[in-house]
Write an enzyme that holds these catalytic residues in place. Structure first.
Site, PDB file in Angstrom:
ATOM      1  N   SER A 133      36.498  27.492  29.547  1.00  0.00           N
ATOM      2  CA  SER A 133      35.772  28.602  30.173  1.00  0.00           C
ATOM      3  C   SER A 133      35.157  29.519  29.118  1.00  0.00           C
ATOM      4  CB  SER A 133      36.731  29.426  31.037  1.00  0.00           C
ATOM      5  OG  SER A 133      37.292  28.621  32.026  1.00  0.00           O
ATOM      6  N   GLU A 370      31.376  22.943  35.524  1.00  0.00           N
ATOM      7  CA  GLU A 370      30.256  23.901  35.569  1.00  0.00           C
ATOM      8  C   GLU A 370      30.734  25.328  35.774  1.00  0.00           C
ATOM      9  OE1 GLU A 370      26.615  23.051  35.692  1.00  0.00           O
ATOM     10  OE2 GLU A 370      27.438  21.267  34.785  1.00  0.00           O
ATOM     11  N   THR A 372      34.690  27.426  36.295  1.00  0.00           N
ATOM     12  CA  THR A 372      35.708  27.452  37.351  1.00  0.00           C
ATOM     13  C   THR A 372      35.402  28.574  38.353  1.00  0.00           C
ATOM     14  OG1 THR A 372      37.121  29.023  36.204  1.00  0.00           O
ATOM     15  CG2 THR A 372      37.454  26.683  35.683  1.00  0.00           C
TER      16      THR A 372
END
Ligand code: FAD
Length: 391
Positions: A133, A370, A372
């Site tokens: 992330s 793509e 979270t």
């Protein structure tokens, strides 16, 4: 009806035919066998023979390209989201080349995809063992050495990279600079120093491979830096920004895959109701159909959000908020749809309805890839209240 709508209808029809004949059975087989569709499978050979590499799978032009990809993508994911992602083409790797590449680079890396010799794939590699992330933390090093760049580091969870001709690899020229150090390179798979590690064992969407690889003193010509040096001069975070723009363009397409999966669960449950609760079993039938209406509402709303986010991309307008809203909204719609379908199918679900079980596993990935769900919330919060409030 406009020419664009005509074209879209034909494209969806073509995807439906391919989905019914190939994507669904191949996706189910890959799930059963726990391995991706092999790159030399006759499905891909057939696509090449039919000229798909040259003109694309679905007929039509490049007008409103993202909206088109959203509408056709929903249909593909309806049949099988895993198999859809194996379709030959530049895939996620194509977006940064189109957005960040010079005209020469676009031609050099994308033109081979129009040749007829064999199926080709490309891939996108941002994620690393220490940076998912928080992409600012990527540690893949890029060092300049005369006319070359030397890349060192590891990437993981890069979809289709096991079969790609090239991979767009995000690296940093200075890890202490965070996102300002990011650069994007096209790395050909046959470069010395490109070491494939493994395909990850996935719980769902098994028809495509998601792989890890290492670059060890991998030397690239200066020309493989996307956009060239000039692209990064003046604005320090342009490499990072290019990746974010890529995500904003691809998120609506990935989000709509959840809509396709939800529709698949709905049709599965509907077929069950028609067989098991025929018209004379009115009470049970009505109760089941009322539940399915709830799924329908989520599907309609999710589709609209994806199309809206895609329209903004095609209009060249900012869409970060709309893309994240679509990506946040759609996967839970699919999960709820599958759960409702499982309830309607009732004890058949408990007995093991393979199809709904597979959809449950397939859709989970859409919560993660793509960006979270938590990351989408952060993006939305930042746009709404202008601060990074979600921790
Ligand atoms: C099937 C599949 C295909 C993929 N394909 C690709 C690909 O082609 N290319 C590529 O580059 N990557 C790909 N990915 C990787 C994907 O983008 C990452 O898995 C994702 O970004 C999450 O990173 P992570 O797995 O390291 O989880 P982490 O970032 O470690 O997150 C773990 C958990 O912590 C939460 N979290 C993290 N940070 C925050 C925060 N600041 N606030 C609140 N919660 C937070 C996350 O939401 C998550 O729930 C793929 C992943 C999957 C599963």
């Amino acid at each position: 009806m406009s020419a664009f709508e005509d074209d879209l209808r034909a494209a969806v029809g073509r995807m439906r035919d391919v989905g019914r004949t190939w994507l669904r059975p191949l996706g189910e087989e890959a799930d059963r066998l726990g391995r991706p569709i092999p790159p030399d499978h006759e499905f891909f050979t057939m696509l090449v023979r039919e000229g798909v590499m040259r003109r694309g799978l679905t007929p039509g032009g490049s007008e409103r390209r993202t909206v088109r990809n959203v509408v056709v993508g929903e249909e593909g994911a309806y049949w099988d989201r895993g198999a859809l992602v194996t379709l030959p083409g530049p895939g996620l790797g194509g977006a940064p080349v189109r957005k960040m590449g010079t005209p020469e680079q676009r031609e050099r890396f994308l033109a081979p995809f129009r040749s007829e010799d064999r199926p080709r794939w490309a891939a996108f590699a941002m994620t690393e063992p220490g940076a998912g992330s928080d992409v600012a933390r990527i540690a893949m090093r890029a060092d300049r050495d005369g006319d070359e760049w030397v890349l060192n580091g590891q990437k993981m969870y890069s979809s289709n990279s096991g079969r790609a001709d090239w991979v767009v690899v995000f690296a940093t020229v200075d890890p202490s600079a965070g996102r300002n150090g990011h650069r994007a390179f096209v790395v050909e798979r046959d470069r010395p120093g490109f070491v494939f590690l493994r395909n990850e064992a996935k719980m769902g969407v098994r028809a495509y491979e998601t792989s890890s690889f290492v670059l060890e003193d991998c030397r690239l010509p200066a020309d493989n830096l996307l956009g060239g040096d000039a692209y990064y001069e003046g604005r320090a975070n342009r490499g990072f920004g290019g990746a974010m723009e890529t995500f904003n363009a691809t998120r609506p397409i990935v989000a709509v895959h959840a809509v396709g999966i939800a529709r698949s669960a709905l049709d599965h449950a509907r077929a069950f109701v028609d067989t098991e609760f025929p018209a004379h079993a009115t009470r049970r039938r009505r109760r089941a159909l009322e539940r399915l209406v709830e799924i329908r509402r989520g599907i309609e709303q999710g589709r609209r959000l994806c199309i809206r986010a895609a329209e903004l991309v095609d209009a060249g307008r900012p869409n970060a908020l709309e893309a994240s809203v679509a990506k946040l909204y759609c996967p839970p719609v699919a999960l709820a749809a599958i759960r409702t379908a499982q309830d309607v199918v009732g004890d058949a679900g408990v007995r093991r309805d393979r199809f709904l079980e597979k959809l449950t596993r397939d859709v989970k990935m859409l919560d993660i890839g793509e960006g979270t769900q938590q990351i989408q919330r952060r993006v939305i919060a930042r746009h709404i209240v202008g601060a990074d409030v979600v921790r």
